[in-house]
Scaffold this motif. Structure first.
Motif, PDB file in Angstrom:
ATOM      1  N   SER A  90    -109.172  28.453  80.890  1.00  0.00           N
ATOM      2  CA  SER A  90    -108.297  28.959  81.952  1.00  0.00           C
ATOM      3  C   SER A  90    -108.068  27.911  83.031  1.00  0.00           C
ATOM      4  CB  SER A  90    -108.901  30.229  82.557  1.00  0.00           C
ATOM      5  OG  SER A  90    -110.141  29.941  83.178  1.00  0.00           O
ATOM      6  N   VAL A  91    -109.112  27.167  83.369  1.00  0.00           N
ATOM      7  CA  VAL A  91    -108.932  26.084  84.353  1.00  0.00           C
ATOM      8  C   VAL A  91    -108.031  24.995  83.786  1.00  0.00           C
ATOM      9  CG1 VAL A  91    -110.133  24.293  85.666  1.00  0.00           C
ATOM     10  CG2 VAL A  91    -111.128  26.566  85.478  1.00  0.00           C
ATOM     11  N   LEU A  92    -108.185  24.692  82.508  1.00  0.00           N
ATOM     12  CA  LEU A  92    -107.361  23.663  81.872  1.00  0.00           C
ATOM     13  C   LEU A  92    -105.900  24.071  81.816  1.00  0.00           C
ATOM     14  CD1 LEU A  92    -107.474  20.917  80.370  1.00  0.00           C
ATOM     15  CD2 LEU A  92    -107.752  22.226  78.259  1.00  0.00           C
ATOM     16  N   ILE A  93    -105.641  25.345  81.562  1.00  0.00           N
ATOM     17  CA  ILE A  93    -104.256  25.806  81.414  1.00  0.00           C
ATOM     18  C   ILE A  93    -103.600  26.053  82.765  1.00  0.00           C
ATOM     19  CG2 ILE A  93    -102.833  27.698  80.536  1.00  0.00           C
ATOM     20  CD1 ILE A  93    -104.892  27.962  78.251  1.00  0.00           C
ATOM     21  N   PHE A  94    -104.309  26.738  83.664  1.00  0.00           N
ATOM     22  CA  PHE A  94    -103.702  27.177  84.919  1.00  0.00           C
ATOM     23  C   PHE A  94    -104.045  26.271  86.100  1.00  0.00           C
ATOM     24  CE2 PHE A  94    -104.316  31.077  82.415  1.00  0.00           C
ATOM     25  CZ  PHE A  94    -102.991  31.477  82.303  1.00  0.00           C
ATOM     26  N   GLY A  95    -104.749  25.163  85.876  1.00  0.00           N
ATOM     27  CA  GLY A  95    -105.110  24.287  86.988  1.00  0.00           C
ATOM     28  C   GLY A  95    -103.910  23.653  87.674  1.00  0.00           C
TER      29      GLY A  95
END
Length: 201
Positions: A90-95
């Motif tokens: 999620s951090v990788l996608i929505f960062g």
């Protein structure tokens, strides 16, 4: 008589000296206390303390979530691995989207919104975990066990949202921390070091 007068004068002088030394000690202590209070109110200490507390809280809650999931899933690390994958993904996608949102909005509004979302997600996650620990047998019998799987998904999703909000809050705090620590002294930020000038030459 003269000896007694000299003794009285000597005792008075000693009292005056002790008073002056005590007043100097009190002034020194007040100066040290004042400097400590000034440092505790400085942006450097406040930013460092807020970052340390924020990161400590996030890491503690992340560790607690892993322990809860291990206990819920029957001392198996599969659910914990899925949890770590979802949170990191999620951090990788929505960062990038979070970074754009922080740049477009005022910092105070972003901090308030991120703090509200983070605390709300953590609270909701705690409620779901409490219900799962209290009614685990009943949930296992509902929908042939799929209700428990849905609760796992809700817990992991809430933790991913809380982690994203914590990331946004960390970025918001640290975005202008160099300028705040230098006391808005733009000249201090722009002046290069002498060693770097010599290396360039």
């Amino acid at each position: 008589m003269v000896g007694e007068l000299n003794e009285i004068e000597n005792s008075r002088n000693e009292k005056k000296q002790t008073k002056t030394t005590s007043t100097r000690c009190i002034k020194g202590e007040s100066n040290a206390l004042g400097s400590v209070l000034i440092y505790l109110r400085s942006p450097r200490f406040l930013i460092s303390a807020s970052c340390a507390l924020l990161i400590w809280g996030d890491r503690t809650w992340h560790f607690a979530m892993c322990v809860f999931l291990i206990e819920l899933y029957g001392h198996n690390l599969l659910l914990t691995a899925v949890f770590g994958l979802v949170v990191a993904g999620s951090v990788l996608i929505f960062g990038v989207l979070i970074g754009d949102w922080i740049d477009r909005k005022p910092r105070n509004k972003v901090a308030h919104a991120a703090l509200f979302i983070r605390n709300g997600s953590v609270t909701a996650c705690c409620v779901v975990l409490m219900l799962m620990f209290s009614y685990r047998r009943e949930m296992d019998q509902m929908w042939h066990g799929w209700f428990t799987v849905a609760c796992y998904a809700v817990v992991i999703t809430l933790e991913a949202v809380a982690n994203l909000a914590g990331t946004a809050l960390t970025i918001t705090i640290q975005r202008d921390w160099i300028v705040s620590i230098t006391g808005d002294n733009r000249g201090q930020l722009a002046v290069p070091e002498r060693g770097s000038e010599d290396e360039e030459k």
